[in-house]
Every structure is written in C-alpha cells, then in structure tokens.
Design a protein around this motif. Sequence first.
Motif, PDB file in Angstrom:
ATOM      1  N   PRO A 307       4.989  33.572 -25.538  1.00 19.96           N
ATOM      2  CA  PRO A 307       5.602  32.852 -24.414  1.00 19.96           C
ATOM      3  C   PRO A 307       7.076  32.601 -24.685  1.00 19.96           C
ATOM      4  CG  PRO A 307       4.155  31.417 -25.697  1.00 19.96           C
ATOM      5  CD  PRO A 307       3.921  32.805 -26.182  1.00 19.96           C
ATOM      6  N   ILE A 308       7.864  32.589 -23.616  1.00 18.44           N
ATOM      7  CA  ILE A 308       9.307  32.372 -23.730  1.00 18.44           C
ATOM      8  C   ILE A 308       9.612  30.935 -23.339  1.00 18.44           C
ATOM      9  CG2 ILE A 308      11.581  33.066 -22.897  1.00 18.44           C
ATOM     10  CD1 ILE A 308      10.415  35.827 -22.311  1.00 18.44           C
ATOM     11  N   LEU A 309      10.176  30.179 -24.268  1.00 19.41           N
ATOM     12  CA  LEU A 309      10.562  28.798 -24.008  1.00 19.41           C
ATOM     13  C   LEU A 309      12.003  28.780 -23.522  1.00 19.41           C
ATOM     14  CD1 LEU A 309       7.964  28.431 -25.541  1.00 19.41           C
ATOM     15  CD2 LEU A 309       9.046  26.628 -26.893  1.00 19.41           C
ATOM     16  N   CYS A 310      12.205  28.270 -22.330  1.00 20.57           N
ATOM     17  CA  CYS A 310      13.508  28.324 -21.668  1.00 20.57           C
ATOM     18  C   CYS A 310      14.090  26.916 -21.616  1.00 20.57           C
ATOM     19  CB  CYS A 310      13.334  28.892 -20.258  1.00 20.57           C
ATOM     20  SG  CYS A 310      14.862  29.346 -19.458  1.00 20.57           S
ATOM     21  N   PHE A 311      15.201  26.700 -22.330  1.00 22.08           N
ATOM     22  CA  PHE A 311      15.821  25.387 -22.416  1.00 22.08           C
ATOM     23  C   PHE A 311      17.254  25.432 -21.911  1.00 22.08           C
ATOM     24  CE2 PHE A 311      12.610  25.318 -25.811  1.00 22.08           C
ATOM     25  CZ  PHE A 311      11.968  24.124 -25.536  1.00 22.08           C
ATOM     26  N   ASP A 312      17.752  24.262 -21.537  1.00 23.03           N
ATOM     27  CA  ASP A 312      19.171  24.109 -21.244  1.00 23.03           C
ATOM     28  C   ASP A 312      19.948  24.443 -22.511  1.00 23.03           C
ATOM     29  OD1 ASP A 312      21.737  23.263 -20.582  1.00 23.03           O
ATOM     30  OD2 ASP A 312      21.041  21.573 -19.410  1.00 23.03           O
ATOM     31  N   GLY A 313      21.099  25.099 -22.342  1.00 22.48           N
ATOM     32  CA  GLY A 313      21.867  25.536 -23.494  1.00 22.48           C
ATOM     33  C   GLY A 313      22.739  24.478 -24.124  1.00 22.48           C
ATOM     34  N   ASP A 314      22.628  23.199 -23.719  1.00 20.90           N
ATOM     35  CA  ASP A 314      23.458  22.161 -24.332  1.00 20.90           C
ATOM     36  C   ASP A 314      22.788  21.643 -25.599  1.00 20.90           C
ATOM     37  OD1 ASP A 314      21.361  20.644 -23.434  1.00 20.90           O
ATOM     38  OD2 ASP A 314      22.499  19.619 -21.861  1.00 20.90           O
ATOM     39  N   GLU A 315      23.390  20.620 -26.206  1.00 15.64           N
ATOM     40  CA  GLU A 315      22.867  20.107 -27.469  1.00 15.64           C
ATOM     41  C   GLU A 315      21.449  19.564 -27.305  1.00 15.64           C
ATOM     42  OE1 GLU A 315      25.382  17.395 -29.505  1.00 15.64           O
ATOM     43  OE2 GLU A 315      27.140  18.688 -29.420  1.00 15.64           O
ATOM     44  N   GLY A 317      19.207  20.603 -25.214  1.00 12.55           N
ATOM     45  CA  GLY A 317      18.320  21.756 -25.123  1.00 12.55           C
ATOM     46  C   GLY A 317      18.039  22.376 -26.471  1.00 12.55           C
ATOM     47  N   LEU A 318      19.080  22.456 -27.310  1.00 13.16           N
ATOM     48  CA  LEU A 318      18.879  22.986 -28.655  1.00 13.16           C
ATOM     49  C   LEU A 318      17.936  22.103 -29.466  1.00 13.16           C
ATOM     50  CD1 LEU A 318      22.399  24.267 -29.772  1.00 13.16           C
ATOM     51  CD2 LEU A 318      20.304  25.593 -29.605  1.00 13.16           C
ATOM     52  N   ARG A 319      18.105  20.790 -29.333  1.00 19.29           N
ATOM     53  CA  ARG A 319      17.228  19.889 -30.069  1.00 19.29           C
ATOM     54  C   ARG A 319      15.775  20.071 -29.628  1.00 19.29           C
ATOM     55  NH1 ARG A 319      21.521  16.180 -29.303  1.00 19.29           N
ATOM     56  NH2 ARG A 319      20.430  15.224 -27.532  1.00 19.29           N
ATOM     57  N   ALA A 320      15.571  20.238 -28.320  1.00 21.52           N
ATOM     58  CA  ALA A 320      14.206  20.459 -27.816  1.00 21.52           C
ATOM     59  C   ALA A 320      13.640  21.777 -28.341  1.00 21.52           C
ATOM     60  CB  ALA A 320      14.214  20.452 -26.290  1.00 21.52           C
ATOM     61  N   ALA A 321      14.485  22.807 -28.395  1.00 17.18           N
ATOM     62  CA  ALA A 321      14.034  24.098 -28.929  1.00 17.18           C
ATOM     63  C   ALA A 321      13.654  23.964 -30.394  1.00 17.18           C
ATOM     64  CB  ALA A 321      15.139  25.142 -28.754  1.00 17.18           C
ATOM     65  N   TYR A 322      14.462  23.235 -31.154  1.00 20.42           N
ATOM     66  CA  TYR A 322      14.177  23.066 -32.573  1.00 20.42           C
ATOM     67  C   TYR A 322      12.882  22.279 -32.796  1.00 20.42           C
ATOM     68  CZ  TYR A 322      18.951  24.710 -33.492  1.00 20.42           C
ATOM     69  OH  TYR A 322      20.094  25.457 -33.568  1.00 20.42           O
TER      70      TYR A 322
END
Length: 644
Positions: A307-315, A317-322
């Motif tokens: 699955p592809i997790l799609c996040f906002d590219g701001d800080e 969003g990065l924290r959520a991806a991490y």
Amino acid sequence: MRFSSNFLQEIRERIPISDVVGRRVQFDPKKSNPGRGDYWACCPFHGEKTPSFHCENDKSRYHCFGCGESGDHFTFLMKLDGMSFPEAVEMLANEAGLALPAVDPKAAEREKARASLQDVMALAAQFFRDQLQAQAGAAARAYLRDRGLSAQVQETFGLGYAPSSRSALKEFLGSKGIEKDQIEACGLVVHGPDIPVSYDRFRDRVMFPILDARSHVIAFGGRALSADVPAKYLNSPETELFSKSNVLYNYARARRATERDGNLIVVEGYMDVIALHSAGFENAVPPLGTALTERQIELAWRVGGEPILCFDGDEAGLRAAYRSVDTALAGLQAGKSLRFALLPSGEDPDDLLKRGGRDAFTDVLKSARPLADMLWNRETAGRVFDTPERRAALEATLRQILGQVKNEDVRRHYQQEMRERLSQFFGTGPKKFQGNRRNDQQAYGRSAAPGQQRLAVSDSLMNSALVKPRTTLPPLRPTALIVTVLHHPLIGLKEFDTLASLDLDHPALARIQHALLDFFAEQMGGDDEAPSPEELKQTCDARGLEAEYRLLVRHVRNNRVWQADSDASLQDAMEGWNQALALHQRAVELRLELKAAEEAFNRDGDEDSWDRLVGIKDELEREKGIEALIEGFGLASDRPSRSM
C-alpha cells in the motif's frame, strides 16, 4: 467452540477451494490442471506477473510460493475480503446447503444485539441522507457543491446531514420504536450520569457513514459547517460495532477497486478519499482521525502487498510518515511492505487534483519511495556524522530498529541494505555509490579529509526529492516578495530601496524585479496615487514577461501564500512582506557566511574551520526547512494565516 471440525470439513468437501479462489483470481490455463483439481494463478495477496499462487482441491488448501500466504476456504475469505471467521463459515455453509449448528445462547444473544444495532445505524444513515435533501440541508448541499462533489458521488458515499437540533435524530429513532439503550449503544447521543437529558452527538454537520468490510454502517464521521465549533471533524465513539483503530474508511469499496487499481492508497481524511474517487482513484482509504495502526496496516496488506501511504510533504507529514515506519516494522514480511508518497507541501489530494488534475496525482504516486528509504532518511537527515562515535551511534540505532522486524528473512535483507548504505555513506562502499560524495567534495572546492565528509541531506531536500524531480521554479520566499509588490503596488513605492537591494538570482525574478524598478522610478515625483496591479501586469506584458508573470503568481498560489495574493488586505500583505524579507535576508547572509567558511576550510583545513562550515550549513538547511512566514496575521483579510 461454535463450529466443530467435522462441520468445517463438510463445507470444504462440498465446495472445492478452487470455486472460492476462482471468484477473485484468473487461473492460468497453461499451468493449471482442472482434471486433477490443481490450479495456478497470480497471487491476489501481492503483485506479480507470473503465477506462483497454487490451490489444490484434494487438500482444500492454497499457498503462494512468492509471499508465503496459505490457508483454506475460510482463511481466504477472511484475509482477502476482510470477513470474520463466523461470517466466512456462514456464507459458505449457505452455499453448501448446510444448516448452521445450534449456538451458545449467550453468543446468539450477542449476535442478535449486534444485528439490532446495525439496523439502528442503517436507520440513522437514512435519516441523515433524507435531511441532506430537505430544506434544513441547504447549507450542507452548498458546501458539497462548492467542494465539487456531484450528486452521484454523494449518493455513492451515502453522504447526509445532521440537523442543528439537539434531538432531531433521537426523536426520529424513537418514533421508529428504537429504545433508548440501543441509541446510546450506537454512540448516536451524548449521555451519562452528569447529563440529565441525552442529546444528539452530531449536529449541523455533513455526515459520512463508515462501513465495515461487508458494507454495514457501523459509525459516522461528521464535518462541522460552523467555524466556531471545537472539532472540525467528529467521529462516533467506540461501540460494540466500531473500533476506530481496526477500521479503514471506504475499505469495502476500495478493496473491490484494487482488482483493477492494485494496492490501496492510504490518505488522511474522508474528503481526500472522495476527491480521489471522483478523479478515478477508487482504491483510497484513510484511518479515522488517528495515526495508522498495526491493525489498519494489516487490513491494507490483505488487499495488496505494498500500500502507498500518501502524506502532506511538510514537516508534520514527514513525522506521520516516520511514525508509520515504526508501526509497520514488526509486521513486515516477504512481499508485504509500505511505500511513501509525499504531496507538495501544504496541498492535500483535493488541492493537487484541482491544480494539476489526475496526472499530477499519478506523478506523486510514481515518486513513492520504499520503507527502507524513509527509515534511512529519518535517521540521517540533517545530521552530521563526523566522528567515529557518531557513526557508531548511527550503526547502533539502525541495529536496534531493525531488531523490531520479526520475520528473519526480511530482517536479514534490511540489515544487508543498511550495511551497504552505511558503507557508501561513510565513503568505503562500492564505486557505484560514490556519486554524491564526489559532488559534495566538488562543492567545497577540494576533497574533505577522511572521516570528515559526513553531511546527510536535510528533511526539506529529501522532501522535495520525494515530491518531484528537480524543477526551475524560483525560491518561494523571494517569489512571495515580488508577487506581493505586483498585487500591492503601494508596497513597491514605499519599499523601493529595499526592492532594489534584493539579491535575486533566478532569471524570472530578476527580470520582473527590473521591470518593477523601472516602472516605480518613473512614478516617483508624480502624484501620490499608487498605480494599480493591472498597470504593473501591463508593464510586464509590454516587456514580454507574460510567462514569467504567470509563473511567479502561479507558484505563490499553488503554495497558498495568500498574503502575497491580490485579495489580501494591504495590512496583511505588508506583514507578509516584512516577515518574508527578514527570512530572505537571513538566508542571503548565511550564504555569504558559508562562502567565507568554505574559503577558510580550503585554506586552513583545520577542525575549527570545518566545525564552522558544518554549523553554517546546518543552519542553512534549517532555514530551508522553515521557509515560512511567521504566523499570527491574517485578521484584516478575515483569513486564517498560512505558512509559506
């Protein structure tokens, strides 16, 4: 135990497993042998081009030699269709013509109560749909229309409206004979010992029904129409039917779409899903107001292996991806991982689709990076590893993180991957990994001493690489300064000297800047009336700068720096100008300091000059990551502040 082994075996004997599996896969006619009950297909649990998925009627089992998935009739329905075990047994027993065995009275009572609650939720969903079409739903219909949601899309997702009354739903359900404790058990009212009279939980909200894997309504999400409520989005509380950490919105519909579209796309909210569905991406799901959970990742893996997790590219969003990286580590298996796609900073899928259409979002999905990349960047981005101790600490951290991967084969491959990355990062790896190191050395004018060149990319640079390839767009802050003047010429007149002193090295910025300076120079000494924005646009057009003008304005609007736009008040535009100017000037100063530090390092090559160089570079990277107008203004334009 409700179902005996003999009963389950009788189902298996009456229904060949190929009948169950064959509804969801296309058997390979070359490899399959129907006469022997032996079938091969491409695995429905992970993407593949050659068949490695095998099922045998004699054994009533399936097994994929690619990803390792295996099981029987019931396992297949549970894993691929999200059914519970009793649901799978009941469905196949009906097909086999078998009566279900008698059940424990208490269990039967619980099942009956659960079915009763589902009936209540179905009634509530119909009530909300009817209210959307009634006079009370006019504002909700206008909101949905403004968001571009067609009547067909509204019907597809069963959207509705909860009236502002404190008891409209409660009274409706009461008129249908629904008892008070049932309404409370569904989470449709707020109640408790300190509340004399219960009242509707959802009021004056656009309603999104949340369905389970079998498309039963089990909860609701509500989007407030009023701006002065504490929660913009509100979900049902935990109930017998609904556990938000175990559910993905739109899962049943998205699961069916993956037969055509592949893996699930995991986004943030209801509106993201609906916007993507309208654009043809019908395989999107979000968690329900929380960070992605292990259970939700497992649900996504049932549909597709990556699955592809799609996040906002701001800080944020990065924290959520991490965080999602950590959540997924323990469950990683062969053929089951995650990919990460970051949107342009400040844009959600709806924004991106409106700006760039379907192709823009497709490009974001194509740029999705594997979990290994996200893990590596999280541990190295913006940090310096210029001592043996720091490098050893990085290795220890990676070793500890990879220890969370339970699958031995996957863990071994991750360990090998990280060893290779460490080798190339510390300059001791194979030749193919040396490109970035050489570029860094050239940037400093000489080769760094062994053990010194340990600068990782910053979060902001990694972010931009995830979003899209390198472009010729000008930097955002100076662009905001120029566009502010284009839309608010009075600022250009008052700040003429500052405008003239701006060091703008992007061609489009420099050409527009010169045109503005020439225009304002002619205006000085005349009357006090400021020129109009239209006059400035005409000046740019007359100089053949139409393309540059459109580029700068579009760049600002795409990033929603509204303080620079034409509809901002002069006060907000001036505030935005001052803050962007301060940040821009500091960035210019840092670049000058960096140049001096580079020269000192090339000349002296000592530890002090290296430390100074690293410190300035770190500060520059932090500045790039911030790239923001200070928040807190925007009231004069009656707009919320938006960071750059």
